[in-house]
Design a protein around this motif. Sequence first.
Motif, PDB file in Angstrom:
ATOM      1  N   ILE A 279       4.842  13.197  -0.257  1.00  0.00           N
ATOM      2  CA  ILE A 279       5.794  12.290  -0.896  1.00  0.00           C
ATOM      3  C   ILE A 279       5.282  10.867  -0.773  1.00  0.00           C
ATOM      4  O   ILE A 279       5.019  10.385   0.332  1.00  0.00           O
ATOM      5  CB  ILE A 279       7.184  12.434  -0.249  1.00  0.00           C
ATOM      6  N   ILE A 280       5.145  10.191  -1.905  1.00  0.00           N
ATOM      7  CA  ILE A 280       4.572   8.845  -1.924  1.00  0.00           C
ATOM      8  C   ILE A 280       5.544   7.871  -2.595  1.00  0.00           C
ATOM      9  O   ILE A 280       5.907   8.041  -3.761  1.00  0.00           O
ATOM     10  CB  ILE A 280       3.227   8.812  -2.663  1.00  0.00           C
ATOM     11  N   GLY A 281       5.973   6.870  -1.823  1.00  0.00           N
ATOM     12  CA  GLY A 281       6.775   5.786  -2.378  1.00  0.00           C
ATOM     13  C   GLY A 281       8.112   6.203  -2.942  1.00  0.00           C
ATOM     14  O   GLY A 281       8.615   5.583  -3.886  1.00  0.00           O
ATOM     15  N   TYR A 282       8.715   7.238  -2.361  1.00  0.00           N
ATOM     16  CA  TYR A 282       9.980   7.741  -2.896  1.00  0.00           C
ATOM     17  C   TYR A 282      11.002   7.865  -1.774  1.00  0.00           C
ATOM     18  O   TYR A 282      10.709   8.434  -0.720  1.00  0.00           O
ATOM     19  CB  TYR A 282       9.773   9.104  -3.556  1.00  0.00           C
ATOM     20  N   SER A 283      12.209   7.338  -2.004  1.00  0.00           N
ATOM     21  CA  SER A 283      13.215   7.286  -0.945  1.00  0.00           C
ATOM     22  C   SER A 283      14.404   8.204  -1.196  1.00  0.00           C
ATOM     23  O   SER A 283      15.414   8.108  -0.510  1.00  0.00           O
ATOM     24  CB  SER A 283      13.724   5.847  -0.787  1.00  0.00           C
ATOM     25  N   PHE A 284      14.316   9.099  -2.192  1.00  0.00           N
ATOM     26  CA  PHE A 284      15.395  10.012  -2.526  1.00  0.00           C
ATOM     27  C   PHE A 284      16.719   9.261  -2.744  1.00  0.00           C
ATOM     28  O   PHE A 284      17.692   9.443  -2.004  1.00  0.00           O
ATOM     29  CB  PHE A 284      15.554  11.091  -1.447  1.00  0.00           C
ATOM     30  N   HIS A 306       4.054  15.708   4.183  1.00  0.00           N
ATOM     31  CA  HIS A 306       3.451  14.438   4.599  1.00  0.00           C
ATOM     32  C   HIS A 306       4.116  13.315   3.808  1.00  0.00           C
ATOM     33  O   HIS A 306       4.176  13.356   2.571  1.00  0.00           O
ATOM     34  CB  HIS A 306       1.942  14.430   4.348  1.00  0.00           C
ATOM     35  N   LEU A 307       4.629  12.313   4.524  1.00  0.00           N
ATOM     36  CA  LEU A 307       5.319  11.187   3.890  1.00  0.00           C
ATOM     37  C   LEU A 307       4.428   9.957   3.868  1.00  0.00           C
ATOM     38  O   LEU A 307       3.788   9.627   4.879  1.00  0.00           O
ATOM     39  CB  LEU A 307       6.594  10.837   4.651  1.00  0.00           C
ATOM     40  N   GLN A 308       4.394   9.280   2.726  1.00  0.00           N
ATOM     41  CA  GLN A 308       3.817   7.944   2.633  1.00  0.00           C
ATOM     42  C   GLN A 308       4.903   7.054   2.048  1.00  0.00           C
ATOM     43  O   GLN A 308       5.025   6.883   0.833  1.00  0.00           O
ATOM     44  CB  GLN A 308       2.570   7.945   1.754  1.00  0.00           C
ATOM     45  N   VAL A 309       5.719   6.520   2.936  1.00  0.00           N
ATOM     46  CA  VAL A 309       6.842   5.668   2.546  1.00  0.00           C
ATOM     47  C   VAL A 309       6.901   4.478   3.497  1.00  0.00           C
ATOM     48  O   VAL A 309       6.296   4.496   4.571  1.00  0.00           O
ATOM     49  CB  VAL A 309       8.185   6.437   2.565  1.00  0.00           C
ATOM     50  N   LEU A 310       7.641   3.456   3.121  1.00  0.00           N
ATOM     51  CA  LEU A 310       7.725   2.248   3.937  1.00  0.00           C
ATOM     52  C   LEU A 310       8.547   2.477   5.206  1.00  0.00           C
ATOM     53  O   LEU A 310       9.367   3.406   5.284  1.00  0.00           O
ATOM     54  CB  LEU A 310       8.330   1.108   3.118  1.00  0.00           C
ATOM     55  N   ASP A 311       8.337   1.599   6.181  1.00  0.00           N
ATOM     56  CA  ASP A 311       9.007   1.724   7.481  1.00  0.00           C
ATOM     57  C   ASP A 311      10.519   1.869   7.359  1.00  0.00           C
ATOM     58  O   ASP A 311      11.129   2.666   8.064  1.00  0.00           O
ATOM     59  CB  ASP A 311       8.700   0.496   8.352  1.00  0.00           C
ATOM     60  N   ASP A 312      11.127   1.073   6.463  1.00  0.00           N
ATOM     61  CA  ASP A 312      12.585   1.045   6.404  1.00  0.00           C
ATOM     62  C   ASP A 312      13.193   2.257   5.704  1.00  0.00           C
ATOM     63  O   ASP A 312      14.416   2.393   5.648  1.00  0.00           O
ATOM     64  CB  ASP A 312      13.079  -0.244   5.738  1.00  0.00           C
ATOM     65  N   THR A 313      12.358   3.147   5.175  1.00  0.00           N
ATOM     66  CA  THR A 313      12.888   4.349   4.527  1.00  0.00           C
ATOM     67  C   THR A 313      12.471   5.647   5.221  1.00  0.00           C
ATOM     68  O   THR A 313      12.970   6.713   4.871  1.00  0.00           O
ATOM     69  CB  THR A 313      12.452   4.428   3.049  1.00  0.00           C
ATOM     70  N   VAL A 314      11.583   5.565   6.202  1.00  0.00           N
ATOM     71  CA  VAL A 314      11.061   6.769   6.849  1.00  0.00           C
ATOM     72  C   VAL A 314      12.173   7.636   7.420  1.00  0.00           C
ATOM     73  O   VAL A 314      12.238   8.848   7.163  1.00  0.00           O
ATOM     74  CB  VAL A 314      10.046   6.412   7.959  1.00  0.00           C
ATOM     75  N   GLU A 315      13.075   7.044   8.190  1.00  0.00           N
ATOM     76  CA  GLU A 315      14.114   7.839   8.851  1.00  0.00           C
ATOM     77  C   GLU A 315      15.059   8.473   7.849  1.00  0.00           C
ATOM     78  O   GLU A 315      15.476   9.625   8.008  1.00  0.00           O
ATOM     79  CB  GLU A 315      14.888   6.975   9.854  1.00  0.00           C
ATOM     80  N   HIS A 316      15.391   7.738   6.803  1.00  0.00           N
ATOM     81  CA  HIS A 316      16.270   8.298   5.766  1.00  0.00           C
ATOM     82  C   HIS A 316      15.607   9.496   5.092  1.00  0.00           C
ATOM     83  O   HIS A 316      16.245  10.537   4.902  1.00  0.00           O
ATOM     84  CB  HIS A 316      16.605   7.224   4.724  1.00  0.00           C
ATOM     85  N   ILE A 330       6.840  17.561   9.725  1.00  0.00           N
ATOM     86  CA  ILE A 330       6.739  16.367   8.881  1.00  0.00           C
ATOM     87  C   ILE A 330       5.860  15.339   9.571  1.00  0.00           C
ATOM     88  O   ILE A 330       6.121  14.952  10.716  1.00  0.00           O
ATOM     89  CB  ILE A 330       8.129  15.754   8.604  1.00  0.00           C
ATOM     90  N   THR A 331       4.809  14.917   8.891  1.00  0.00           N
ATOM     91  CA  THR A 331       3.995  13.796   9.365  1.00  0.00           C
ATOM     92  C   THR A 331       4.216  12.626   8.412  1.00  0.00           C
ATOM     93  O   THR A 331       4.680  12.804   7.282  1.00  0.00           O
ATOM     94  CB  THR A 331       2.499  14.166   9.399  1.00  0.00           C
ATOM     95  N   PHE A 332       3.882  11.413   8.875  1.00  0.00           N
ATOM     96  CA  PHE A 332       4.115  10.270   7.990  1.00  0.00           C
ATOM     97  C   PHE A 332       3.109   9.149   8.220  1.00  0.00           C
ATOM     98  O   PHE A 332       2.469   9.062   9.275  1.00  0.00           O
ATOM     99  CB  PHE A 332       5.547   9.747   8.125  1.00  0.00           C
ATOM    100  N   ILE A 336       0.152   3.286   3.466  1.00  0.00           N
ATOM    101  CA  ILE A 336      -0.041   3.630   2.045  1.00  0.00           C
ATOM    102  C   ILE A 336      -1.140   2.804   1.393  1.00  0.00           C
ATOM    103  O   ILE A 336      -0.998   2.344   0.255  1.00  0.00           O
ATOM    104  CB  ILE A 336       1.272   3.515   1.238  1.00  0.00           C
ATOM    105  N   ASN A 337      -2.245   2.567   2.104  1.00  0.00           N
ATOM    106  CA  ASN A 337      -3.367   1.839   1.506  1.00  0.00           C
ATOM    107  C   ASN A 337      -4.023   2.660   0.400  1.00  0.00           C
ATOM    108  O   ASN A 337      -4.474   2.110  -0.599  1.00  0.00           O
ATOM    109  CB  ASN A 337      -4.404   1.483   2.581  1.00  0.00           C
ATOM    110  N   GLN A 338      -4.087   3.972   0.613  1.00  0.00           N
ATOM    111  CA  GLN A 338      -4.548   4.914  -0.418  1.00  0.00           C
ATOM    112  C   GLN A 338      -3.637   6.134  -0.364  1.00  0.00           C
ATOM    113  O   GLN A 338      -3.015   6.415   0.674  1.00  0.00           O
ATOM    114  CB  GLN A 338      -6.014   5.342  -0.182  1.00  0.00           C
ATOM    115  N   PHE A 339      -3.544   6.869  -1.455  1.00  0.00           N
ATOM    116  CA  PHE A 339      -2.728   8.072  -1.451  1.00  0.00           C
ATOM    117  C   PHE A 339      -3.425   9.155  -0.626  1.00  0.00           C
ATOM    118  O   PHE A 339      -4.631   9.342  -0.713  1.00  0.00           O
ATOM    119  CB  PHE A 339      -2.519   8.594  -2.877  1.00  0.00           C
TER     120      PHE A 339
END
Length: 344
Positions: A279-284, A306-316, A330-332, A336-339
Amino acid sequence: MIEYTVYYLGAGASANAIPVVNNLPRRMTAFKGYLSNTIDLSEFTFTSETGIALTPEEVKNQFLKSIDFLVEKTGKNSIDNYARKLWDAKNYREYNHLKATLSCYLLLEQSKGDEEYDKIDHRYEHWLSKITDREQKIPFLKPQYKVISWNYDLQIEKAFEELSQIELGSPHYGKWGVYPKLGRYNKGSLSDTDISIVKVNGSIGSYLYVGEVISLLKTTFREFYAKSVLNALEIYYKLSNPHPTIHPLFSFAWENSPMAEQGKEIAKSIAMKTKELIIIGYSFPYYNKDIDAEILREMKRLKSIHLQVLDDTVEHVKSFLSNFFPNVPITFDTKINQFYVPYF
């Protein structure tokens, strides 16, 4: 049976080229000033086949006023919130106008680069170069990779275009397996074997006419110049003054259009064979939750996330996914420098 590594993309996956929701009003206002000061269309006319009686300058001025109106109405909320408000009020005239304005803006935004945003988010080309094979020099996704995207921008297509050095209108476009797919097809005639990239919300720059998907892209928007602006303004005019048999293929999750429903069914067939979810850049977000839930419930073979999301959305995001997959690790990665591309 083949098992898929599936990429699930949200707005953050295009964040180096397209402003995310919170930055959109500010960027649209800045873009309006840029367009006003750089492109003079007074020497141009629309061709008779467009059916547009106005001059390009007149349509441009309408578009610029539409940006102001949209930014004002959006206020401190997102454009999605305003769109839902119009939909619930059955104000379809203004709803179509919103979609026309957003489509025109995004097409042109992706044709100009500056210090803040690139034409193409560089991560797409790097990523696609690692998960594609080539046939007659044309790249296409390896069969074990699939993409489900909530983005209606053209970042994937433009990255493919750069990798292959062919234009979006080329017949080779079909090799990329992007849904909605150009041409005529009936409900249920496409499956996960035909499609590699499902754009759940459709795509800007195309429309459905009497059962056939037709591209409005007469240029590929590689550069920000008069011809690109003319093409985008034609799209703006046609989408804001829709014909009864013409339907844009960019939609919001709540519309439940037949094309969107078919895209959802293809996404669900991909989900059934998913072993790895990236999951890349998606916060559901809330408005998409019902469709997300339908797709995720089909992932009964899932072994890892595997999650590639910003700090403020990881827990959600972790919490949301844990409800569906309590036993899947789940790893994260919040950089997100590269996909992310798995080694095996």
